[in-house]
Write a protein that holds these residues in place. Structure first.
Motif, short mmCIF file in Angstrom:
data_model
loop_
_atom_site.label_atom_id
_atom_site.label_comp_id
_atom_site.label_asym_id
_atom_site.label_seq_id
_atom_site.Cartn_x
_atom_site.Cartn_y
_atom_site.Cartn_z
N GLY A 115 -8.41 -24.42 -1.07
CA GLY A 115 -8.85 -23.62 0.06
C GLY A 115 -8.22 -22.24 0.08
O GLY A 115 -7.52 -21.84 -0.86
N PRO A 116 -8.46 -21.48 1.14
CA PRO A 116 -7.93 -20.12 1.23
C PRO A 116 -6.42 -20.07 1.42
O PRO A 116 -5.85 -20.86 2.17
N VAL A 117 -5.78 -19.16 0.70
CA VAL A 117 -4.35 -18.91 0.84
C VAL A 117 -4.18 -17.52 1.44
O VAL A 117 -4.63 -16.53 0.87
N VAL A 118 -3.54 -17.44 2.60
CA VAL A 118 -3.31 -16.18 3.29
C VAL A 118 -1.93 -15.66 2.90
O VAL A 118 -0.91 -16.29 3.18
N ASP A 119 -1.91 -14.51 2.23
CA ASP A 119 -0.66 -13.87 1.84
C ASP A 119 -0.28 -12.89 2.95
O ASP A 119 -0.86 -11.81 3.08
N ALA A 120 0.71 -13.28 3.76
CA ALA A 120 1.07 -12.49 4.93
C ALA A 120 1.72 -11.15 4.59
O ALA A 120 1.88 -10.30 5.48
N SER A 121 2.06 -10.94 3.33
CA SER A 121 2.70 -9.67 2.94
C SER A 121 1.69 -8.57 2.64
O SER A 121 2.08 -7.42 2.40
N GLN A 122 0.40 -8.88 2.66
CA GLN A 122 -0.62 -7.88 2.35
C GLN A 122 -0.53 -6.70 3.33
O GLN A 122 -0.43 -6.89 4.53
N GLY A 123 -0.56 -5.49 2.77
CA GLY A 123 -0.56 -4.29 3.60
C GLY A 123 0.82 -3.79 3.98
O GLY A 123 0.94 -2.77 4.67
N ILE A 124 1.87 -4.48 3.55
CA ILE A 124 3.24 -4.07 3.89
C ILE A 124 3.85 -3.29 2.73
O ILE A 124 3.69 -3.66 1.56
N GLN A 125 4.55 -2.22 3.04
CA GLN A 125 5.25 -1.46 2.02
C GLN A 125 6.50 -2.23 1.60
O GLN A 125 7.44 -2.38 2.38
N ILE A 126 6.52 -2.71 0.37
CA ILE A 126 7.58 -3.58 -0.10
C ILE A 126 8.74 -2.76 -0.67
O ILE A 126 8.53 -1.83 -1.45
N ARG A 127 9.94 -3.12 -0.26
CA ARG A 127 11.14 -2.49 -0.82
C ARG A 127 11.28 -2.90 -2.29
O ARG A 127 10.92 -4.00 -2.67
N LYS A 128 11.82 -2.02 -3.09
CA LYS A 128 11.95 -2.28 -4.52
C LYS A 128 12.86 -3.45 -4.80
O LYS A 128 13.73 -3.79 -4.00
N GLY A 129 12.67 -4.06 -5.99
CA GLY A 129 13.51 -5.16 -6.42
C GLY A 129 14.95 -4.72 -6.63
O GLY A 129 15.25 -3.52 -6.73
N ASP A 130 15.84 -5.71 -6.70
CA ASP A 130 17.27 -5.41 -6.83
C ASP A 130 17.77 -5.51 -8.26
O ASP A 130 18.97 -5.51 -8.53
#
Length: 318
Positions: A115-130
């Motif tokens: 079924g559908p998987v909703v990715d709640a992070s869509q549209g958010i500016q993500i901080r760079k990896g560490d």
């Protein structure tokens, strides 16, 4: 050789298949919630945070099965047979995203969910990896209430797509929760402004509060665990360097987290000569707390974290 997660998934999947086989053909289909308007939308949410958001958006029109328990590190999750059953029967699955749930794809496949998987992070500016294995970036997106507004909007769209008849209800619930998030954001900013600028410095158990620090203009001095991933460890030199940095920057306190043991933080605190905030006052970083705790909901969690930080940095008691 199968990994521990693969072995767990294989066992859980077999139990689910056996239960389905014993259930006969009377089990209602979950593929079309619109066919039964009286039945709530079956939602599986991965983390404690997105489960809370899903409940606020869905209200009484959803039934939410939460995979991660309170105060459980997302990296330590192993699916139970009940989790696998819930995933296999879900109408919608909601995840945090940004690589936080590394186990999810394998779990979904084992459960047979398509079924559908909703990715709640869509549209958010993500901080760079560490620089660690968290190459997707910093997954702790919920520590900025404005990010949460984007997350709940994405969840609302996912629910409305799966259950168009209740779209208006989801939209109304989201608008109500948005108002609470705006109020929370203003309250946090006001409280932190009461802390003298030269004392707005944080040392935490691990690097989980970057979005919070960016939003409210606090300085991150360092963390006991040098990564977004709680499985990482400081080397002896890194411990020595962190102690020196705490002393030279005038950090007022080290903040432990409710889902992590405070032992190392307390040792560093003793060596650096600063207070360690732990126990009931510990921050909620990766997870909400259990029902009845100061971090039982997202709104309570951020209020508790802010009050704890403000009191410690100002040198006042709660």
């Amino acid at each position: 050789m199968l990994s521990p997660l693969a072995r767990t998934l294989s066992s859980a999947a077999l139990i689910v298949l056996f239960a389905a086989g014993c259930g006969g053909s009377d089990k209602p289909s979950s593929s079309d919630p619109a066919s039964d308007p009286a039945r709530p939308l079956k939602v599986v949410a991965t983390t404690t945070q997105v489960a809370d958001f899903a409940r606020n958006v869905g209200g009484d029109r959803v039934s939410v099965h939460q995979l991660l328990r309170p105060n459980v590190d997302p990296h330590d999750y192993e699916p139970s047979p009940a989790d696998m059953q819930a995933i296999s029967e879900a109408d919608v699955l909601v995840k945090n995203g940004v690589g936080l749930e590394k186990w999810l794809d394998e779990t979904i496949s084992a459960a047979g969910f398509d079924g559908p998987v909703v990715d709640a992070s869509q549209g958010i500016q993500i901080r760079k990896g560490d620089g660690s294995e968290e190459e997707a970036g910093d997954p702790h997106i919920w520590h900025n209430p404005l990010n949460v507004k984007t997350m709940v909007a994405t969840i609302e769209k996912g629910f409305a797509a799966a259950d168009p008849d209740d779209a208006a209800a989801y939209q109304a619930n989201r608008a109500t929760y948005d108002a609470k998030l705006d109020a929370l954001d203003g309250e946090i900013a006001k409280k932190l402004e009461s802390v003298p600028a030269d004392r707005r410095k944080l040392v935490t158990n691990h690097d989980a509060f970057g979005y919070y620090l960016d939003r409210y203009k606090l300085t991150f001095v360092g963390s006991i665990i040098p990564s977004f991933d709680t499985s990482a460890e400081l080397s002896a030199k890194q411990v020595s360097d962190l102690v020196a940095k705490i002393k030279t920057t005038g950090v007022a306190a080290i903040f432990s987290e409710a889902s992590l043991p405070p032992k190392t933080a307390e040792a560093i605190g003793r060596e650096a000569g600063v207070t360690v905030v732990a126990g009931e006052d510990a921050l909620y970083g990766d997870s909400l707390g259990p029902e009845g705790s100061a971090g039982a909901t997202y709104l309570q969690m951020e209020e508790h974290n802010t009050d704890t930080i403000v009191n410690a940095l100002r040198g006042t008691s709660a």
